[in-house]
Design an enzyme around this catalytic site. Structure first.
Site, PDB file in Angstrom:
ATOM      1  CD  GLU A  65      26.776  18.084  27.438  1.00 16.35           C
ATOM      2  OE1 GLU A  65      25.941  17.754  27.998  1.00 16.35           O
ATOM      3  OE2 GLU A  65      26.752  18.922  26.417  1.00 16.35           O
ATOM      4  CD  GLU A 122      24.508  16.133  21.903  1.00 16.27           C
ATOM      5  OE1 GLU A 122      25.411  15.922  22.775  1.00 16.27           O
ATOM      6  OE2 GLU A 122      23.595  16.762  22.456  1.00 16.27           O
TER       7      GLU A 122
HETATM    8 ZN   LIG Z   1      24.514  18.882  26.390  1.00 17.85          ZN
END
Ligand SMILES: [Zn+2]
Length: 376
Positions: A170, A336
């Site tokens: 990520e 996120e």
């Molecule tokens: Zn994650």
């Protein structure tokens, strides 16, 4: 034609590269029993202008197959500007179809963030006299767990923690860090100055250096998903969390943000800790106020779409944000960002991009400023 992933954060296995119209590839799995995989990063060298059709054969067994729906891959010629190329997902295979403008092209799940870039970030920050750089301990592979502290010498100040890339694939999260840190250290930024007047910042730009270098999606070198061990980190198999959690206990925590990317949802959103067993109403109110301020500061952030909330008292305390909210009775959240794009404001050329990650990181200082006086 030559295909290579023999570099920092590279990940691909070549099944066959004879036919440019039918290049067959597979993504290598992370260490660990779960066999996570989704991150890819490789270079193809052939002829500029020659169409290539790359088939990732095991995409259908990847960790988050919803992540391939409406997904466009990232590509770059200069390793700095990452544009999007069309893909299709059919019969469990991800097909990237591209006519390159240069002989050598890099392809990745999201813009990669290498260890050299990490060291550049740390070096840039420490040129500011307000910054301290500290190594909290070593990773499983023996790399350094870097902590950046801004204004940490005054113990009466609020303790604001920001960490990123527990899940190394990520990479959005470390680009977010660039924006967050650059603004925090801008001597002419009135919001940064106001925040630093009352708070010290503790920043771990990369929680999982080994997984980053190895081209993992989610685990460290010992195969551990770091965001599932916060209730009881192990100094041997999850030293990354062990050392950071120990430092948090020694400083205290008044605010924590743990930055991630989400494979499936095309939105920026927050997962709070409202579901921890002993949640206080003020923690919930602070989370709501932080989100409202972030929406106001940056329209790329929204609160409509996100994860389903844990029922009251049922939150998973092995995760960073819930464990910190529970242990330190503070506002602790997971942020996120999408791998795809922000569906509310799509960008045809770049999708959700490093630049937009940086802008969101900078905007988070506005939201911190908005809740600052209520944090303790
Ligand atoms: Zn994650």
């Amino acid at each position: 034609m030559h295909i290579s992933a023999f570099f920092d954060s590279g990940n691909i296995e070549v099944v066959s590269a004879e036919d440019p119209n039918d290049i067959r590839l597979r993504i290598r799995k992370d260490e660990g029993p779960e066999g996570f995989f989704q991150w890819f990063h490789y270079r193809v060298t052939g002829e500029a202008g020659e169409r290539r059709r790359m088939v990732i054969e095991n995409a259908g067994e990847a960790s988050y197959t919803k992540g391939w729906e409406d997904y466009r891959a990232c590509a770059s010629y200069d390793r700095e500007t990452w544009f999007r190329v069309d893909t299709s997902y059919e019969n469990g295979q991800l097909i990237i179809d591209h006519v390159p403008a240069c002989d050598s092209t890099y392809y990745a799940y999201f813009a990669p963030y290498g260890r050299d870039r990490h060291h550049d970030l740390i070096a840039r920050c420490q040129s500011d006299p307000r910054v301290r750089v500290e190594v909290l301990g070593e990773t499983v592979d023996g790399d350094a767990m870097d902590l950046i502290t801004i204004g940490g010498s005054d113990s009466s100040k609020l303790k604001i923690w920001a960490i990123a890339r527990q899940h190394p694939g990520e990479t959005q999260a470390e680009f977010w860090m660039e924006g967050f840190l650059a603004r925090a250290l801008d001597p002419d930024d009135p919001v940064a100055k106001a925040v630093l007047a009352k708070a010290a910042l503790y920043v771990v730009p990369n929680m999982n250096p080994d997984g980053s270098r190895r081209g993992h999606l989610r685990t460290n070198a010992a195969g551990v998903n770091l965001n599932r061990v916060w209730a009881d980190p192990n100094p041997e198999t999850s030293p990354e969390v062990y050392h950071v959690a120990a430092k948090m206990r020694s400083t205290g925590v008044d605010f924590s943000i743990d930055v991630h990317g989400d494979e499936g949802l095309p939105y920026n959103f927050i997962a709070g800790a409202d579901g921890i067993p002993d949640v206080e109403q003020r923690q919930i109110d602070l989370r709501i106020a932080f989100e409202a301020a972030l929406r106001q500061s940056n329209p790329d952030f929204q609160s409509e779409h996100g994860y389903p909330k844990a029922p009251p008292g049922k939150a998973n305390l092995s995760m960073c944000s819930t464990q910190i909210a529970s242990a330190h009775k503070c506002l602790a959240m997971t942020l996120e960002m999408p791998f795809k794009d922000n569906a509310n404001s799509p960008d045809e050329q770049f999708g959700w991009s490093p630049n937009r990650c940086r802008k969101l990181g900078a905007s988070c200082l506005d939201a911190i400023y908005a809740v600052l006086d209520d944090l303790r």
